[in-house]
Design a protein around this motif. Sequence first.
Motif, PDB file in Angstrom:
ATOM      1  N   VAL A 228      49.360  43.221  48.886  1.00  0.00           N
ATOM      2  CA  VAL A 228      48.923  43.407  47.496  1.00  0.00           C
ATOM      3  C   VAL A 228      47.423  43.128  47.440  1.00  0.00           C
ATOM      4  O   VAL A 228      47.006  41.967  47.585  1.00  0.00           O
ATOM      5  N   PRO A 229      46.590  44.158  47.276  1.00  0.00           N
ATOM      6  CA  PRO A 229      45.148  43.933  47.205  1.00  0.00           C
ATOM      7  C   PRO A 229      44.784  42.979  46.071  1.00  0.00           C
ATOM      8  O   PRO A 229      45.319  43.074  44.966  1.00  0.00           O
ATOM      9  N   THR A 230      43.904  42.064  46.359  1.00  0.00           N
ATOM     10  CA  THR A 230      43.471  41.113  45.336  1.00  0.00           C
ATOM     11  C   THR A 230      42.378  41.729  44.483  1.00  0.00           C
ATOM     12  O   THR A 230      41.697  42.674  44.903  1.00  0.00           O
ATOM     13  N   ASN A 231      42.226  41.221  43.274  1.00  0.00           N
ATOM     14  CA  ASN A 231      41.165  41.686  42.390  1.00  0.00           C
ATOM     15  C   ASN A 231      40.710  40.485  41.563  1.00  0.00           C
ATOM     16  O   ASN A 231      41.127  40.299  40.420  1.00  0.00           O
ATOM     17  N   GLU A 232      39.897  39.655  42.183  1.00  0.00           N
ATOM     18  CA  GLU A 232      39.474  38.413  41.536  1.00  0.00           C
ATOM     19  C   GLU A 232      38.611  38.672  40.313  1.00  0.00           C
ATOM     20  O   GLU A 232      38.668  37.932  39.328  1.00  0.00           O
ATOM     21  N   GLU A 233      37.814  39.760  40.344  1.00  0.00           N
ATOM     22  CA  GLU A 233      36.975  40.089  39.188  1.00  0.00           C
ATOM     23  C   GLU A 233      37.836  40.405  37.967  1.00  0.00           C
ATOM     24  O   GLU A 233      37.556  39.942  36.850  1.00  0.00           O
ATOM     25  N   LEU A 234      38.898  41.193  38.170  1.00  0.00           N
ATOM     26  CA  LEU A 234      39.797  41.523  37.064  1.00  0.00           C
ATOM     27  C   LEU A 234      40.497  40.270  36.543  1.00  0.00           C
ATOM     28  O   LEU A 234      40.637  40.079  35.331  1.00  0.00           O
ATOM     29  N   ALA A 235      40.929  39.410  37.472  1.00  0.00           N
ATOM     30  CA  ALA A 235      41.603  38.175  37.066  1.00  0.00           C
ATOM     31  C   ALA A 235      40.677  37.295  36.236  1.00  0.00           C
ATOM     32  O   ALA A 235      41.093  36.722  35.218  1.00  0.00           O
ATOM     33  N   ILE A 236      39.408  37.191  36.640  1.00  0.00           N
ATOM     34  CA  ILE A 236      38.431  36.394  35.889  1.00  0.00           C
ATOM     35  C   ILE A 236      38.205  37.010  34.508  1.00  0.00           C
ATOM     36  O   ILE A 236      38.127  36.294  33.502  1.00  0.00           O
ATOM     37  N   ALA A 237      38.133  38.339  34.454  1.00  0.00           N
ATOM     38  CA  ALA A 237      37.940  39.017  33.171  1.00  0.00           C
ATOM     39  C   ALA A 237      39.117  38.746  32.229  1.00  0.00           C
ATOM     40  O   ALA A 237      38.926  38.475  31.034  1.00  0.00           O
ATOM     41  N   ARG A 238      40.331  38.791  32.768  1.00  0.00           N
ATOM     42  CA  ARG A 238      41.520  38.519  31.949  1.00  0.00           C
ATOM     43  C   ARG A 238      41.504  37.090  31.416  1.00  0.00           C
ATOM     44  O   ARG A 238      41.834  36.843  30.261  1.00  0.00           O
ATOM     45  N   GLU A 239      41.134  36.147  32.279  1.00  0.00           N
ATOM     46  CA  GLU A 239      41.080  34.748  31.858  1.00  0.00           C
ATOM     47  C   GLU A 239      40.026  34.546  30.774  1.00  0.00           C
ATOM     48  O   GLU A 239      40.204  33.776  29.831  1.00  0.00           O
ATOM     49  N   THR A 240      38.910  35.258  30.916  1.00  0.00           N
ATOM     50  CA  THR A 240      37.826  35.153  29.938  1.00  0.00           C
ATOM     51  C   THR A 240      38.275  35.686  28.582  1.00  0.00           C
ATOM     52  O   THR A 240      38.007  35.081  27.543  1.00  0.00           O
ATOM     53  N   VAL A 241      38.944  36.836  28.585  1.00  0.00           N
ATOM     54  CA  VAL A 241      39.469  37.414  27.337  1.00  0.00           C
ATOM     55  C   VAL A 241      40.464  36.465  26.686  1.00  0.00           C
ATOM     56  O   VAL A 241      40.426  36.216  25.471  1.00  0.00           O
ATOM     57  N   ALA A 242      41.364  35.900  27.501  1.00  0.00           N
ATOM     58  CA  ALA A 242      42.368  34.983  26.961  1.00  0.00           C
ATOM     59  C   ALA A 242      41.710  33.754  26.344  1.00  0.00           C
ATOM     60  O   ALA A 242      42.124  33.273  25.274  1.00  0.00           O
ATOM     61  N   LEU A 243      40.663  33.241  27.002  1.00  0.00           N
ATOM     62  CA  LEU A 243      39.944  32.069  26.489  1.00  0.00           C
ATOM     63  C   LEU A 243      39.209  32.400  25.197  1.00  0.00           C
ATOM     64  O   LEU A 243      39.205  31.625  24.236  1.00  0.00           O
ATOM     65  N   ALA A 244      38.607  33.595  25.163  1.00  0.00           N
ATOM     66  CA  ALA A 244      37.832  34.010  23.991  1.00  0.00           C
ATOM     67  C   ALA A 244      38.721  34.185  22.770  1.00  0.00           C
ATOM     68  O   ALA A 244      38.302  33.964  21.626  1.00  0.00           O
ATOM     69  N   LYS A 245      39.973  34.554  22.995  1.00  0.00           N
ATOM     70  CA  LYS A 245      40.903  34.744  21.875  1.00  0.00           C
ATOM     71  C   LYS A 245      41.367  33.409  21.315  1.00  0.00           C
ATOM     72  O   LYS A 245      41.893  33.340  20.224  1.00  0.00           O
TER      73      LYS A 245
END
Length: 248
Positions: free
Chosen positions: A231-248
């Motif tokens: 399963v290819p990793t995508n740390e940038e996407l994961a960080i973006a998701r965490e940022t969106v969740a935090l911002a909400k």
Amino acid sequence: AFHQTMPEKAFLYGIPRKYYDEDGIRRYGFHGTSHQFVSLETAKVLGKDIKDLKIIVCHLGNGASVTAVKGGESVDTSMGLTPLEGLIMGTRSGDLDPAIIEYIANKEGKTLTEIISMLNKESGVYGISGKSSDFRDLNKGIAEGDKRCEIAMNVFTYQAAKFIGGYVAAMNGVDAIVFTAGVGENDPKVRKDTCSHLGYLGVEIDDEANKLRGEEVKISTENSKVPVYVVPTNEELAIARETVALAK
């Protein structure tokens, strides 16, 4: 942050307790963003709730770590206070007897700083092979009959298999084993050789599927008792998701 769910039995070192209480010296782990992303993606692939799964994620690159993910939480991981602990890596030594540091310091008149630098930058598969920290170079060397490259590869895959086995015990079972990151996603030999130690789990690798590089794919056979995935990793996407969740 992903590894903050580890219990004390997993993160404490066998040193006087005051160093944890006063200085916070404990196993912290690294690659957490990758381990979290890949375990969630694996649950999607399996079509199951991650809360019901025991997954072992092998983030294998120039830096390498293995994590036991139980119910979506990290319960143990191979890196420690620093990324030097755990698996042998590209240029990092991984686990070793700490008395070696004193021995080398006395023998060669090196400072602690010099030795730690050596353990970080001149060790690992590079140190054993004497050739390279790049697994493409190791594979080329093996094809040309370079025994030191072969030994370096064997040490790496043997250690990876031992960590997998240890985490099967830690979780009392495993529902999926996953390879990710530069080496994990792109080196069929590393995956095959690592899994060759896992016959006791009923793991069987599909050699054709395992030839694929950099793609999300199941590399175990239908008869394999434990499924194995890339399963290819995508740390940038994961960080973006965490940022969106935090911002909400």
